[in-house]
Design an enzyme around this catalytic site. Structure first.
Site, PDB file in Angstrom:
ATOM      1  N   VAL A 168     -29.101 -21.743  -2.353  1.00 47.77           N
ATOM      2  CA  VAL A 168     -29.635 -22.883  -1.607  1.00 47.77           C
ATOM      3  C   VAL A 168     -30.765 -22.428  -0.689  1.00 47.77           C
ATOM      4  O   VAL A 168     -31.790 -23.106  -0.565  1.00 47.77           O
ATOM      5  CB  VAL A 168     -28.521 -23.581  -0.805  1.00 47.77           C
ATOM      6  N   ASP A 169     -30.599 -21.275  -0.044  1.00 48.95           N
ATOM      7  CA  ASP A 169     -31.678 -20.730   0.781  1.00 48.95           C
ATOM      8  C   ASP A 169     -32.929 -20.486  -0.052  1.00 48.95           C
ATOM      9  O   ASP A 169     -34.045 -20.792   0.377  1.00 48.95           O
ATOM     10  CB  ASP A 169     -31.238 -19.412   1.421  1.00 48.95           C
ATOM     11  N   VAL A 170     -32.765 -19.907  -1.236  1.00 49.89           N
ATOM     12  CA  VAL A 170     -33.911 -19.613  -2.090  1.00 49.89           C
ATOM     13  C   VAL A 170     -34.591 -20.907  -2.531  1.00 49.89           C
ATOM     14  O   VAL A 170     -35.827 -21.020  -2.524  1.00 49.89           O
ATOM     15  CB  VAL A 170     -33.483 -18.763  -3.301  1.00 49.89           C
ATOM     16  N   ALA A 173     -36.534 -22.360   0.285  1.00 50.29           N
ATOM     17  CA  ALA A 173     -37.784 -21.621   0.468  1.00 50.29           C
ATOM     18  C   ALA A 173     -38.845 -22.093  -0.510  1.00 50.29           C
ATOM     19  O   ALA A 173     -40.019 -22.267  -0.147  1.00 50.29           O
ATOM     20  CB  ALA A 173     -37.524 -20.122   0.293  1.00 50.29           C
TER      21      ALA A 173
END
Length: 396
Positions: A168-170, A173
């Site tokens: 989810v972070d990727v 981003a």
């Protein structure tokens, strides 16, 4: 050769992964990225190890190349004044502080827009600017749980599982970088910047793609299929005599080729399996047959038979096997960059390929505060005595 974002300056006030990864993408594309960190502590991920190289964690190294590090105490009014001076000379600001922090410091978009109308301001949060969860901090693991991702990940009969990376972070981003580039393109026409809101929760929901669509259209809550696919059969991993192979049959022609390759042409002629809807309906009959067949040969033997016939297939590799596979090596996906304390460090290269303005790894992930003096002198015109006084007061 310069990158496509040469001349663009980014202030990266973010920590951990989503924001820093977004800023690194912009740095790979040639932007000057200045990472603003708290003196003495810096980005939390600097300590997220082992493993470490030259005192820096592998986690920190993966998301912070092509940046300069400036330490600045934003809890101090003087630190915020210096930051505003940097903002006036920058194009993009990325931040992921807890809700209300930038407003309390007088650094919200509404505070900054009057002094820099062209600023592209990207805020990355856990849950977005509205709703009952707007003030909650965002953690990839929690968002994977609350977005439904974990409910569709893992074995059919086992517990829900997270994806093996902070996916989810990727994704956040990537969405943030896309939005920033869109805002820069619009600024070329209007001359004005704008505020961008990216939330981990929304990015996770958007990533549900066909699974969300299946539910919205059918009204049937999705269930876990392990490595299988809810809409296509056969589309999963099969054990071989020495490992695992993934088969990704996407149409009936490929299924006929698969049956030819495994020596079971009659399966393609069976009315229960001839067309994909029938294979989905009768997966409990077809899959056990295929499992028994695939155990008879090695992974490489099956690949040598199926790939020439146009059957989508691949070996399940370990991370070392993937990073140093012939294809990854041909693409140069693992490259080295010089680091002042760690020597030469290997990194996964950017997957972006631009024909005239290629991406480059020209700056190692910086040591905490490595470029404070360079930026304050070169960009803001401070003298050494002033910088020493700021350091003595804990501002830089």
């Amino acid at each position: 050769m310069s990158g496509p974002l040469e001349g663009i300056r980014v202030l990266d006030l973010s920590r951990v992964l989503a924001g820093p990864y977004c800023a690194m993408i912009l740095g790979d594309l040639g932007a000057e990225v200045i990472k603003i960190e708290q003196p003495g502590r810096g980005d939390e991920t600097r300590a997220w190890g082992p493993p470490f190289a030259g005192g820096e964690s592998a986690y920190y190294l993966c998301a912070n190349r092509n940046k300069k590090s400036v330490t600045l105490n934003l809890h101090h009014e003087e630190g915020r004044r210096i930051l505003k001076d940097l903002i006036r000379r920058s194009d993009i600001l990325i931040e992921n502080f807890r809700a209300g922090t930038m407003e309390r410091w007088g650094l919200s978009y509404e505070d900054l827009e009057p002094i820099h109308p062209g600023l592209v301001y990207c805020r990355i949060s856990g849950y977005g600017p509205r709703g009952p969860d707007r003030d909650r901090p965002g953690y990839d693991f929690i968002i994977q749980a609350e977005s439904g991702l974990m409910s569709i990940t893992g074995p059919v009969e086992g517990p829900p599982m997270k994806v093996g990376v902070a996916i989810v972070d990727v994704m956040a981003a990537l969405y943030a970088a896309i939005a920033i580039l869109g805002a820069l393109a619009e600024r070329q026409r209007s001359g004005r910047g704008q505020k961008i809101e990216i939330s981990l929760f929304e990015c996770a929901l958007a990533s549900l793609a066909n699974v969300a669509s299946n539910y919205l259209i059918s009204g049937q809550p999705p269930k876990r299929y392990g490595n299988a696919h809810p809409n296509i059969v056969p589309y999963e991993a099969f054990e071989t005599s020495d490992g695992y192979i993934v088969i990704a049959v996407g149409n009936d022609r490929q299924f006929r080729a698969l049956c030819e390759g495994i020596g079971r042409r009659e399966l393609a002629e069976d009315p229960r399996f001839a067309a994909n809807p029938g294979r989905v309906e009768n997966r409990d009959l077809l899959i056990p047959i295929l499992r028994g067949i695939f155990r008879e040969r090695t992974t490489e033997e099956w690949l040598s038979l199926l790939l020439p016939m146009g059957v989508p297939a691949g070996a399940v590799r370990t991370i070392p096997e993937a990073l140093f596979s012939p294809q990854a090596q041909a693409l140069g996906m693992v490259a080295e960059v010089s680091h002042p304390t760690a020597g030469r460090i290997p990194m996964v290269r950017s997957p972006l390929h631009l024909s005239r303005t290629p991406v480059r790894m020209i700056q190692h992930p910086p040591i905490l505060g490595e470029h404070t003096q360079e930026v304050l002198v070169g960009l803001l015109g401070y003298d050494r005595e002033t910088i020493e006084q700021l350091h003595a007061r804990g501002i830089v």
